[in-house]
Design an enzyme around this catalytic site. Sequence first.
Site, PDB file in Angstrom:
ATOM      1  N   VAL A  80      13.231  11.303   7.157  1.00 34.48           N
ATOM      2  CA  VAL A  80      12.419  10.713   6.288  1.00 34.48           C
ATOM      3  C   VAL A  80      12.170  12.046   5.294  1.00 34.48           C
ATOM      4  O   VAL A  80      11.411  12.890   5.611  1.00 34.48           O
ATOM      5  CB  VAL A  80      11.352  10.064   6.521  1.00 34.48           C
ATOM      6  N   PRO A  81      12.757  11.945   3.950  1.00 35.86           N
ATOM      7  CA  PRO A  81      12.240  12.937   2.967  1.00 35.86           C
ATOM      8  C   PRO A  81      11.041  13.266   2.479  1.00 35.86           C
ATOM      9  O   PRO A  81      10.684  12.598   1.279  1.00 35.86           O
ATOM     10  CB  PRO A  81      13.431  12.872   2.025  1.00 35.86           C
ATOM     11  N   CYS A  82      10.029  13.395   3.232  1.00 37.84           N
ATOM     12  CA  CYS A  82       8.800  13.138   2.938  1.00 37.84           C
ATOM     13  C   CYS A  82       8.305  14.373   1.705  1.00 37.84           C
ATOM     14  O   CYS A  82       7.266  14.062   0.963  1.00 37.84           O
ATOM     15  CB  CYS A  82       7.691  13.435   3.925  1.00 37.84           C
ATOM     16  N   HIS A  83       9.058  15.297   1.701  1.00 39.36           N
ATOM     17  CA  HIS A  83       9.082  16.304   0.789  1.00 39.36           C
ATOM     18  C   HIS A  83       9.157  15.627  -0.788  1.00 39.36           C
ATOM     19  O   HIS A  83       8.731  16.391  -1.813  1.00 39.36           O
ATOM     20  CB  HIS A  83       9.671  17.786   1.018  1.00 39.36           C
ATOM     21  N   ARG A  84       9.883  14.392  -0.681  1.00 40.71           N
ATOM     22  CA  ARG A  84      10.016  14.007  -2.294  1.00 40.71           C
ATOM     23  C   ARG A  84       9.015  13.195  -2.726  1.00 40.71           C
ATOM     24  O   ARG A  84       8.997  12.408  -3.614  1.00 40.71           O
ATOM     25  CB  ARG A  84      11.282  13.185  -2.195  1.00 40.71           C
TER      26      ARG A  84
END
Length: 111
Positions: free
Chosen positions: A59-63
Site C-alpha cells: 500500500v503506497p501510504c506515502h501518497r
Amino acid sequence: MMQKEKKTVTDFQEKVYAAVKRIPQGKVTTYKLLAKEVRCKSSQAVGQALKRNPFAPMVPCHRVILSDLSIGGFAGQTHGEEITRKQMLLKQEGILFDNGKLCDIGQIHYS
DNA sequence: TCTGTGACCGCTG
DNA sequence: ACAGCGGCCACAG
C-alpha cells in the site's frame, strides 16, 4: 454458512487499503478524502489503519498526506528522518514539497 | 465492558 | 501565522 475466521485485519482497514491502492502514481490524496472513500466521518481512524498498515510495501501510504497539504507522518512518526524519507519517495513520484507543504496542489487525487 | 490513544480536522482567540 | 481546544471514529489492552 460463514465460519468466523480470525482476521487480523478488519473490513474497515481493507477498505482503506483498497482506496489507497487506487491512488494513481504521481498523485496524492488526503486523509479526509480517503475517509470519504470509505464513508468514514473521521479521518483519524484512517490514519490509524495506515499506521498499522500490515501491507507496508503493498500500500503506497506515502501518497497520503494531511488535508492541510502537509507531509503528515510516516513509519509511525510525525517527525523525524522517516518523514524525510517519505518526502523523497514522493519526489520520485514527481511530487515536490515546499517547506513541508505540497508544492503542486493539482496533484491531489479528488474523488 | 471501559479507557486511552492516534500518520486527523476545524474553529476560535 | 501560531496555539489551544473539542470532536470524530476505530483499535488495542
